[in-house]
Design a protein around this motif. Structure first.
Motif, PDB file in Angstrom:
ATOM      1  N   THR A  58       0.980  -1.094  -0.132  1.00 44.94           N
ATOM      2  CA  THR A  58      -0.094   0.121   0.171  1.00 44.94           C
ATOM      3  C   THR A  58       0.687   1.197   0.017  1.00 44.94           C
ATOM      4  O   THR A  58       0.600   2.168  -0.671  1.00 44.94           O
ATOM      5  N   GLY A 100       5.598 -20.748   2.240  1.00 46.42           N
ATOM      6  CA  GLY A 100       7.059 -21.127   2.514  1.00 46.42           C
ATOM      7  C   GLY A 100       7.817 -19.879   1.605  1.00 46.42           C
ATOM      8  O   GLY A 100       7.226 -18.884   1.114  1.00 46.42           O
ATOM      9  N   ARG A 132      14.491 -10.991   2.777  1.00 46.30           N
ATOM     10  CA  ARG A 132      13.423 -11.855   3.714  1.00 46.30           C
ATOM     11  C   ARG A 132      14.072 -12.840   4.364  1.00 46.30           C
ATOM     12  O   ARG A 132      13.682 -13.397   5.412  1.00 46.30           O
TER      13      ARG A 132
END
Ligand code: AP5
Length: 259
Positions: A58, A100, A132
């Motif tokens: 967003t 995952g 990540r």
């Protein structure tokens, strides 16, 4: 005159890069009268992190517009492979629906390719969903070191897990642009249609309670250590992402314009 060596050329390039960044910074500060952030090189290499539904997708397009930088959303890149039904897309879909992570090698190469070839990235970038894992963060640092570049900010959108179910299960997306809406919190002007193109909106196949819970487990196990990684380098800031979107945006700008 000293002999010309590769080392001397590289050191000069480094110096010129730093001077250019400094000049842009000073120019930005000089014209600091408006609310709109300026194209300050030092503020353009940004990581936006946070759990699923925190609001990365967003806020990132607004950052892209404000800073004229590229917005690299690794989830969107993977979904584009899924839509094209490539081998990678087929493999990625299984992993994404299970909550995952796709392999570090694949993700790092995707980002490298964008930084090398995407003209929009020449003014900087907003990374959404990458890195990540700590391994991805280390490899990103290596990649940037080779370019004599540094990250300026790693901002974590912080929010309690309990608030994310409603956000994720009510989300609607426009696949081609990655624009996201919410059935209640941010509805499109016309039911199930993208405001800009009028094309249909969809729900993501991983936007259900089951997959969300798995994504949250993955986030806390693999991505929370990435926040710790950036805390050590001093570029991490956390902001309260449970606020309404306009307030989150103001908090973000507060981070970038602190100095
Ligand atoms: P990705 O697409 O990155 O998903 P995610 O991280 O789970 O994040 P989301 O897109 O779900 O959330 P968001 O924070 O963008 O929320 P949004 O702004 O839309 O990744 C998907 C998958 O791809 C991963 O699970 C993984 O398998 C794989 N992958 C991706 N990158 C990878 C990598 N680097 N390595 C390995 N694997 C990778 O907001 C959500 C909803 O809430 C919207 O409806 C919005 O309108 C609403 N909303 C937003 N802000 C607010 C607010 N402040 N108040 C109220 N509602 C709000």
């Amino acid at each position: 005159m000293a002999p010309i060596t590769e080392e001397a050329v590289s050191s000069l390039k480094d110096m010129v890069g730093k001077l250019e960044a400094r000049v842009q910074d000073l120019e930005g500060r000089l014209s600091n009268g408006s609310n709109k952030p300026k194209s300050v090189a030092e503020q353009m290499r940004i990581i936006l992190m946070g759990p699923p539904g925190a609001g990365k997708g967003t806020q990132a397009p607004k950052l892209k517009e404000a800073y004229c930088a590229c917005h690299l959303a690794t989830g969107d890149m993977l979904r584009s492979q899924v839509a094209k039904k490539t081998d990678l897309g087929r493999e990625a879909k299984k992993i994404m629906d299970q909550g995952g992570l796709v392999s570090d090698d694949i993700m790092v190469n995707m980002i490298k390719s964008e930084l090398d070839n995407n003209a929009e990235c020449k003014n900087g970038f907003i990374l959404d969903g990458f890195p990540r894992t700590v391994a991805q963060a280390e490899r990103l640092d290596d990649m940037l070191n080779h370019r004599n570049q540094k990250l300026q900010h790693a901002v974590e959108l912080q929010i309690d897990d309990a608030l994310l179910v409603a956000r994720i299960t009510g989300r609607l997306v426009h696949p081609a642009s990655g624009r996201s809406y919410h059935k209640i919190f941010n509805p499109p002007n016309q039911d199930m249609k993208d405001d800009v193109t009028g094309e249909p909106l969809i729900q993501r196949s991983d936007d259900n309670v089951d997959a969300l819970n798995k994504r949250l487990v993955t986030y806390h196990a693999q991505t929370t250590p990435v926040a710790d990684y950036y805390k050590k380098t001093g570029i991490w800031r956390g902001i309260d992402a449970s606020q309404e979107p306009g307030q989150v945006w103001k908090s973000l700008l507060g981070v970038f314009h602190k100095n």
